[in-house]
Motif scaffolding. Structure first.
Motif, short mmCIF file in Angstrom:
data_model
loop_
_atom_site.label_atom_id
_atom_site.label_comp_id
_atom_site.label_asym_id
_atom_site.label_seq_id
_atom_site.Cartn_x
_atom_site.Cartn_y
_atom_site.Cartn_z
N PHE A 47 0.83 -1.19 0.00
CA PHE A 47 0.00 0.00 0.00
C PHE A 47 0.86 1.24 0.00
CE2 PHE A 47 1.08 0.40 4.32
CZ PHE A 47 0.59 1.58 4.82
N THR A 48 0.23 2.37 -0.24
CA THR A 48 0.93 3.65 -0.31
C THR A 48 0.84 4.36 1.03
OG1 THR A 48 0.25 3.78 -2.61
CG2 THR A 48 1.05 5.79 -1.62
N TRP A 49 1.95 4.91 1.49
CA TRP A 49 2.00 5.65 2.75
C TRP A 49 1.35 7.02 2.56
CZ3 TRP A 49 5.47 4.33 7.08
CH2 TRP A 49 5.92 3.02 7.01
N PRO A 50 0.69 7.57 3.59
CA PRO A 50 0.03 8.88 3.45
C PRO A 50 0.94 9.98 2.90
CG PRO A 50 -0.69 7.84 5.46
CD PRO A 50 0.40 6.97 4.90
N THR A 51 2.19 10.04 3.33
CA THR A 51 3.06 11.11 2.82
C THR A 51 3.34 10.93 1.33
OG1 THR A 51 4.94 9.87 3.73
CG2 THR A 51 4.18 11.78 4.99
N LEU A 71 -8.09 11.35 8.08
CA LEU A 71 -7.61 10.14 7.41
C LEU A 71 -7.45 9.06 8.48
CD1 LEU A 71 -6.30 9.08 4.67
CD2 LEU A 71 -4.12 9.67 5.73
N ARG A 72 -7.91 7.86 8.17
CA ARG A 72 -7.78 6.77 9.14
C ARG A 72 -7.62 5.44 8.43
NH1 ARG A 72 -12.15 5.43 13.93
NH2 ARG A 72 -10.58 5.16 15.54
N TRP A 82 -8.57 3.20 3.55
CA TRP A 82 -8.40 4.53 4.13
C TRP A 82 -9.78 5.14 4.25
CZ3 TRP A 82 -4.27 5.73 6.56
CH2 TRP A 82 -3.01 5.34 6.14
N ARG A 83 -10.13 5.60 5.44
CA ARG A 83 -11.34 6.41 5.63
C ARG A 83 -10.87 7.85 5.50
NH1 ARG A 83 -16.44 5.63 8.06
NH2 ARG A 83 -15.72 3.53 8.59
N ILE A 84 -11.32 8.53 4.47
CA ILE A 84 -10.87 9.88 4.16
C ILE A 84 -12.03 10.85 4.36
CG2 ILE A 84 -9.88 11.38 2.39
CD1 ILE A 84 -9.00 8.71 0.96
N ARG A 85 -11.80 11.87 5.18
CA ARG A 85 -12.79 12.94 5.36
C ARG A 85 -12.27 14.17 4.65
NH1 ARG A 85 -16.77 12.52 9.37
NH2 ARG A 85 -16.64 14.73 9.87
N SER A 86 -13.16 14.84 3.91
CA SER A 86 -12.76 16.03 3.18
C SER A 86 -13.90 17.03 3.12
CB SER A 86 -12.32 15.66 1.75
OG SER A 86 -13.39 15.07 1.04
N ALA A 87 -13.52 18.28 2.89
CA ALA A 87 -14.51 19.33 2.67
C ALA A 87 -15.19 19.01 1.34
CB ALA A 87 -13.84 20.70 2.64
N SER A 88 -16.44 19.39 1.21
CA SER A 88 -17.17 19.08 -0.01
C SER A 88 -18.24 20.13 -0.24
CB SER A 88 -17.81 17.69 0.10
OG SER A 88 -18.52 17.37 -1.06
N TRP A 146 9.59 5.30 5.91
CA TRP A 146 9.73 3.86 5.73
C TRP A 146 10.93 3.36 6.53
CZ3 TRP A 146 7.14 -0.14 3.87
CH2 TRP A 146 7.85 -1.31 3.67
N PRO A 147 10.89 2.29 7.25
CA PRO A 147 9.76 1.38 7.40
C PRO A 147 8.88 1.71 8.60
CG PRO A 147 11.70 0.35 8.35
CD PRO A 147 12.13 1.70 7.80
N SER A 148 9.26 2.72 9.39
CA SER A 148 8.46 3.02 10.56
C SER A 148 8.84 4.39 11.11
CB SER A 148 8.71 1.96 11.64
OG SER A 148 7.75 2.01 12.65
N PRO A 149 7.95 5.15 11.65
CA PRO A 149 6.56 4.87 11.98
C PRO A 149 5.62 5.17 10.81
CG PRO A 149 7.13 7.01 12.85
CD PRO A 149 8.37 6.45 12.20
N LEU A 150 4.44 4.63 10.89
CA LEU A 150 3.41 4.76 9.87
C LEU A 150 2.23 5.56 10.44
CD1 LEU A 150 1.82 3.84 7.27
CD2 LEU A 150 1.16 1.82 8.58
N ILE A 151 1.73 6.53 9.69
CA ILE A 151 0.52 7.25 10.11
C ILE A 151 -0.67 6.31 9.93
CG2 ILE A 151 -1.09 9.11 9.54
CD1 ILE A 151 1.36 10.74 8.57
N ILE A 152 -1.46 6.14 11.01
CA ILE A 152 -2.68 5.34 10.90
C ILE A 152 -3.93 6.18 11.14
CG2 ILE A 152 -1.59 3.11 11.34
CD1 ILE A 152 -2.59 3.30 14.25
N GLU A 153 -3.74 7.42 11.62
CA GLU A 153 -4.87 8.34 11.71
C GLU A 153 -4.36 9.77 11.76
OE1 GLU A 153 -9.00 8.81 14.07
OE2 GLU A 153 -7.24 9.03 15.35
N MET A 154 -5.11 10.65 11.08
CA MET A 154 -4.91 12.09 11.15
C MET A 154 -6.28 12.71 11.35
SD MET A 154 -2.32 12.77 7.94
CE MET A 154 -2.16 14.51 8.35
N ALA A 155 -6.42 13.54 12.36
CA ALA A 155 -7.71 14.17 12.63
C ALA A 155 -7.51 15.63 13.00
CB ALA A 155 -8.42 13.44 13.78
N ARG A 156 -8.32 16.52 12.40
CA ARG A 156 -8.31 17.93 12.78
C ARG A 156 -9.14 18.04 14.05
NH1 ARG A 156 -5.38 22.01 11.28
NH2 ARG A 156 -7.11 23.45 11.26
#
Length: 183
Positions: A47-51, A71-72, A82-88, A146-156
């Motif tokens: 999979f692709t890393w968030p960055t 992002l989660r 990925w659960r992605i929340r965005s403005a819409s 890579w290889p660590s740490p990995l973002i698994i959630e970002m929340a405003r």
């Protein structure tokens, strides 16, 4: 004739909203805790890393309605997403754009291809509505590599009156989670 046309448009819009509302129900609520339901690891294969994808995602994917506000990483029905929340943007029954800063979109996308498999409209929190550091900049400042740490959630989130990014990282070797704040 004009009134009849508007009434027809309104009827079609209501029917379409009803059909789309059925689609919206297909997006499950997120697990109560970050990492819940992971199959023993926070590191999905291939999979692709968030960055790697956050900067291009808003302009290159239907997964995002506008700026990314959350992002989660989740494991749902034996599938990494990925659960992605965005403005819409929102439109009224006549298809005209409505200025609504609380309008948002939540999308579940495949972690490897970022292909959308479910999406729904959501109401953004006050912190998510606030312009500030972009998701990409926050991810870049997080120290993800890579290889660590990995973002698994970002929340405003609101942190004592200041809107910040709360970023949950996972050590891919031990699965230990840590949380940092990025302004």
């Amino acid at each position: 004739m004009h009134i009849l046309r508007r009434a027809s448009v309104a009827i079609v819009a209501v029917a379409l909203a009803g059909m789309l509302g059925g689609c919206a129900a297909s997006v499950p609520d997120p697990p109560a805790a970050v990492g819940e339901n992971y199959p023993g690891t926070c590191m999905p294969a291939e999979f692709t890393w968030p960055t790697d994808f956050l900067e291009a995602l808003p302009s290159e994917s239907e997964a995002v309605g506008g700026s990314i506000v959350g992002l989660r990483l989740e494991y749902i029905d034996e599938r990494w997403a990925w659960r992605i929340r965005s403005a819409s943007g929102r439109t009224d029954a006549f298809g005209e754009r409505v200025d609504d800063p609380a309008a948002g979109r939540e999308t579940l996308a495949d972690v490897r291809t970022l292909e959308v498999f479910a999406s729904r409209d959501v109401t953004l929190t006050k912190a998510e509505q606030t312009a500030g550091t972009s998701a990409y900049t926050a991810a870049d400042r997080s120290g993800e590599e890579w290889p660590s740490p990995l973002i698994i959630e970002m929340a405003r989130v609101d942190d004592a009156g200041s809107d910040v990014w709360r970023i949950t990282m996972c050590d891919t070797a031990t699965n230990a989670q840590s949380v940092i704040t990025v302004k």
